[in-house]
Scaffold this motif. Structure first.
Motif, PDB file in Angstrom:
ATOM      1  N   LEU A  31       0.831  -1.217   0.000  1.00  0.00           N
ATOM      2  CA  LEU A  31       0.000   0.000   0.000  1.00  0.00           C
ATOM      3  C   LEU A  31       0.864   1.266   0.000  1.00  0.00           C
ATOM      4  O   LEU A  31       0.468   2.298  -0.533  1.00  0.00           O
ATOM      5  CB  LEU A  31      -0.944   0.010   1.208  1.00  0.00           C
ATOM      6  CG  LEU A  31      -2.004  -1.099   1.243  1.00  0.00           C
ATOM      7  CD1 LEU A  31      -2.866  -0.963   2.489  1.00  0.00           C
ATOM      8  CD2 LEU A  31      -2.881  -1.072  -0.007  1.00  0.00           C
ATOM      9  N   ASP A  32       2.076   1.171   0.608  1.00  0.00           N
ATOM     10  CA  ASP A  32       2.964   2.340   0.671  1.00  0.00           C
ATOM     11  C   ASP A  32       3.536   2.713  -0.693  1.00  0.00           C
ATOM     12  O   ASP A  32       4.105   3.787  -0.866  1.00  0.00           O
ATOM     13  CB  ASP A  32       4.136   2.078   1.638  1.00  0.00           C
ATOM     14  CG  ASP A  32       3.652   1.932   3.073  1.00  0.00           C
ATOM     15  OD1 ASP A  32       2.554   2.454   3.372  1.00  0.00           O
ATOM     16  OD2 ASP A  32       4.353   1.284   3.874  1.00  0.00           O
ATOM     17  N   TRP A  33       3.423   1.787  -1.650  1.00  0.00           N
ATOM     18  CA  TRP A  33       3.951   2.063  -2.999  1.00  0.00           C
ATOM     19  C   TRP A  33       3.143   3.170  -3.685  1.00  0.00           C
ATOM     20  O   TRP A  33       3.646   3.893  -4.532  1.00  0.00           O
ATOM     21  CB  TRP A  33       3.900   0.776  -3.834  1.00  0.00           C
ATOM     22  CG  TRP A  33       4.535   0.914  -5.186  1.00  0.00           C
ATOM     23  CD1 TRP A  33       5.860   0.788  -5.482  1.00  0.00           C
ATOM     24  CD2 TRP A  33       3.875   1.220  -6.424  1.00  0.00           C
ATOM     25  NE1 TRP A  33       6.067   0.991  -6.828  1.00  0.00           N
ATOM     26  CE2 TRP A  33       4.865   1.258  -7.430  1.00  0.00           C
ATOM     27  CE3 TRP A  33       2.548   1.459  -6.775  1.00  0.00           C
ATOM     28  CZ2 TRP A  33       4.573   1.523  -8.770  1.00  0.00           C
ATOM     29  CZ3 TRP A  33       2.242   1.727  -8.103  1.00  0.00           C
ATOM     30  CH2 TRP A  33       3.252   1.758  -9.087  1.00  0.00           C
ATOM     31  N   PHE A  34       1.864   3.293  -3.277  1.00  0.00           N
ATOM     32  CA  PHE A  34       0.957   4.230  -3.961  1.00  0.00           C
ATOM     33  C   PHE A  34       1.078   5.650  -3.398  1.00  0.00           C
ATOM     34  O   PHE A  34       0.082   6.329  -3.174  1.00  0.00           O
ATOM     35  CB  PHE A  34      -0.480   3.706  -3.887  1.00  0.00           C
ATOM     36  CG  PHE A  34      -0.659   2.406  -4.630  1.00  0.00           C
ATOM     37  CD1 PHE A  34      -1.034   2.396  -5.964  1.00  0.00           C
ATOM     38  CD2 PHE A  34      -0.407   1.183  -3.999  1.00  0.00           C
ATOM     39  CE1 PHE A  34      -1.172   1.199  -6.664  1.00  0.00           C
ATOM     40  CE2 PHE A  34      -0.546  -0.015  -4.699  1.00  0.00           C
ATOM     41  CZ  PHE A  34      -0.922  -0.001  -6.033  1.00  0.00           C
ATOM     42  N   ASN A  35       2.317   6.092  -3.172  1.00  0.00           N
ATOM     43  CA  ASN A  35       2.549   7.429  -2.604  1.00  0.00           C
ATOM     44  C   ASN A  35       2.408   8.531  -3.647  1.00  0.00           C
ATOM     45  O   ASN A  35       2.661   9.691  -3.372  1.00  0.00           O
ATOM     46  CB  ASN A  35       3.946   7.486  -1.957  1.00  0.00           C
ATOM     47  CG  ASN A  35       5.049   7.257  -2.981  1.00  0.00           C
ATOM     48  OD1 ASN A  35       4.799   6.792  -4.086  1.00  0.00           O
ATOM     49  ND2 ASN A  35       6.279   7.578  -2.610  1.00  0.00           N
ATOM     50  N   HIS A  36       2.023   8.152  -4.876  1.00  0.00           N
ATOM     51  CA  HIS A  36       1.863   9.153  -5.939  1.00  0.00           C
ATOM     52  C   HIS A  36       0.400   9.503  -6.183  1.00  0.00           C
ATOM     53  O   HIS A  36       0.081  10.252  -7.094  1.00  0.00           O
ATOM     54  CB  HIS A  36       2.517   8.666  -7.234  1.00  0.00           C
ATOM     55  CG  HIS A  36       1.959   7.361  -7.751  1.00  0.00           C
ATOM     56  ND1 HIS A  36       1.664   6.287  -6.934  1.00  0.00           N
ATOM     57  CD2 HIS A  36       1.632   6.957  -9.003  1.00  0.00           C
ATOM     58  CE1 HIS A  36       1.186   5.293  -7.670  1.00  0.00           C
ATOM     59  NE2 HIS A  36       1.152   5.677  -8.924  1.00  0.00           N
ATOM     60  N   LEU A  37      -0.501   8.909  -5.381  1.00  0.00           N
ATOM     61  CA  LEU A  37      -1.932   9.194  -5.543  1.00  0.00           C
ATOM     62  C   LEU A  37      -2.394  10.122  -4.425  1.00  0.00           C
ATOM     63  O   LEU A  37      -2.053   9.914  -3.260  1.00  0.00           O
ATOM     64  CB  LEU A  37      -2.739   7.890  -5.496  1.00  0.00           C
ATOM     65  CG  LEU A  37      -2.351   6.807  -6.503  1.00  0.00           C
ATOM     66  CD1 LEU A  37      -3.294   5.619  -6.373  1.00  0.00           C
ATOM     67  CD2 LEU A  37      -2.358   7.348  -7.932  1.00  0.00           C
ATOM     68  N   PHE A  38      -3.160  11.132  -4.794  1.00  0.00           N
ATOM     69  CA  PHE A  38      -3.573  12.136  -3.807  1.00  0.00           C
ATOM     70  C   PHE A  38      -5.049  12.469  -3.919  1.00  0.00           C
ATOM     71  O   PHE A  38      -5.627  12.412  -5.006  1.00  0.00           O
ATOM     72  CB  PHE A  38      -2.777  13.436  -4.008  1.00  0.00           C
ATOM     73  CG  PHE A  38      -1.311  13.272  -3.749  1.00  0.00           C
ATOM     74  CD1 PHE A  38      -0.791  13.428  -2.482  1.00  0.00           C
ATOM     75  CD2 PHE A  38      -0.457  12.918  -4.796  1.00  0.00           C
ATOM     76  CE1 PHE A  38       0.564  13.258  -2.246  1.00  0.00           C
ATOM     77  CE2 PHE A  38       0.901  12.741  -4.567  1.00  0.00           C
ATOM     78  CZ  PHE A  38       1.415  12.912  -3.291  1.00  0.00           C
TER      79      PHE A  38
END
Ligand SMILES: [Zn+2]
Ligand SMILES: [Zn+2]
Length: 395
Positions: A31-38
């Motif tokens: 889940l931490d991989w998706f740090n590009h979604l806001f």
């Protein structure tokens, strides 16, 4: 205007680790991989001339949304990133809530979906390119000159802003789930229009949402005159393709080639292969399988976007004089029968083709980020794609 939630992807954010590795390495949380979604609270301060504000009432998740997230906004591996926020979500249905000056075709309260009909006009680019003049805004030659405003937003946001050139009006009361499938159905309709009436058989490599819609359109227009073959390793997709009218489906390439040969010798209809092949898979094996199974002077249409260059058996392609073409989108022609959005809306509205059953699940719109992440992870973990068709998020 009120504040609302917008969703975007920031392509400048670095990948924290490899997503594949996180499936095996217990210290990494995928889940931490998706740090590009806001998600962010925003508002719309200004509506330009010719623009409309649309309140989203429903949206479906397209594979291109998933790949855009998994590729972190890069179109291909090793290709430079796009800059600025990327607003995703294009298979949407919404209601027009505000109109800018000089808007001619729409009024408040209109039920609409969106598409690329005349990209040059939508972005005030002059002169209008030949593609856009012919209703093919999707292959606009001036695409690189588009200037996106920071307040355009997308279908995964509560509101979005579009030029009226990018909006298509639906009949009042049109089913919201069906409305989200108008864009993929328009692409399927464009595929269908490539098939000449004298064709006797068509091969589909991969049959997800657009493939199944193509099966239904061929069946509707050509009845049993055209036999449809589908190859996919997704059991759900094959089952639906069969119910939709495909006469032969298989998940095994070898079994498939065998059966295709049998079919050819039994029917005698088209000795030497398929008249038309549509490849939705976009891998070396699928295109080369298409080249093997397409008849001399037949046509292969490629619809996928491989992220790396792939090997194609050009030798066989040349020896069989096969036409290989890319196929990217629908057409918004001034000739009604060549306006794919118009055609599919009429077919759906008159209940001539069914699309609603391709909504496999409905989720709350407020959870859209979690739903997208979940869909990405499911997609990554299975090499045969998600075991469903479209996910519909309802506001
Ligand atoms: Zn789509
Ligand atoms: Zn153009």
């Amino acid at each position: 205007m009120e504040k609302f939630r917008c969703f975007y992807l920031d392509p400048s954010i670095e990948e924290p680790f490899s997503l594949e590795n996180s499936f095996y390495n217990k210290t990494l949380n995928p889940l931490d991989w998706f740090n590009h979604l806001f998600e962010e609270e925003v508002t719309i301060t200004k509506v330009n001339n010719g623009d409309v504000v649309i309140k989203v009432v429903g949206v479906t998740i397209c594979n291109t949304d998933i790949y855009e997230i998994l590729n972190r906004g890069r179109r291909k591996k090793n290709v430079s990133r796009r800059s600025g926020k990327i607003f995703l979500g294009h298979e949407l249905v919404g209601v027009i809530v505000r109109i800018g000056n000089n808007v001619e075709k729409f009024k408040k309260g209109d039920l609409v979906c969106i598409g690329d009909f005349n990209t040059c006009k939508a972005f005030n680019i002059e002169p209008v390119c030949d593609s856009c003049k012919n209703g093919k805004g999707i292959v606009c030659t001036h695409k690189h000159r588009r200037k996106f405003t920071s307040q355009s937003y997308g279908g995964f946001s509560e509101f979005l802003v579009r030029s009226e050139q990018q909006v298509f009006k639906l009949p009042p009361g049109f089913n919201h789930q069906s409305a989200c499938l108008v864009e993929p159905a328009a692409l399927a309709h464009y595929c269908f229009r490539k098939i000449e009436r004298k064709a006797s058989n068509v091969l589909l490599l991969g049959c997800g949402t657009i493939g199944v819609l193509l099966v239904r359109l061929i069946k509707y227009y050509f009845k049993d005159n055209v036999k449809i073959f589908c190859l996919s390793n997704n059991a759900t997709h094959l089952e639906t393709a069969t119910k939709s009218g495909a006469c032969f489906v298989s998940s095994e390439i070898t079994a498939f080639e065998e059966s295709a040969k049998n079919f050819r010798s039994e029917s005698g209809a088209s000795i030497g292969g398929f008249d038309y092949t549509f490849d939705f898979i976009g891998q070396s094996f699928s295109i080369n399988c298409g080249i093997q199974l397409t008849k001399p002077n037949g046509s292969i249409f490629e619809l996928a976007f491989p992220s790396t260059p792939i090997g194609i058996d050009i030798d066989t392609l040349v020896r069989k004089e096969i036409n290989l073409s890319g196929l990217h989108g629908y057409e918004a022609s001034s000739i009604a029968k060549n306006h794919d959005f118009q055609c599919v809306v009429e077919l759906i509205d008159n209940e001539l083709i069914n699309v609603n059953d391709l909504i496999s699940r409905t989720v709350p719109f407020s959870n859209i980020k979690e739903v997208l992440i979940n869909e990405c992870l499911t997609n990554m973990k299975r090499d045969n794609g998600v075991p469903w068709f479209r996910t519909f998020a309802q506001t």
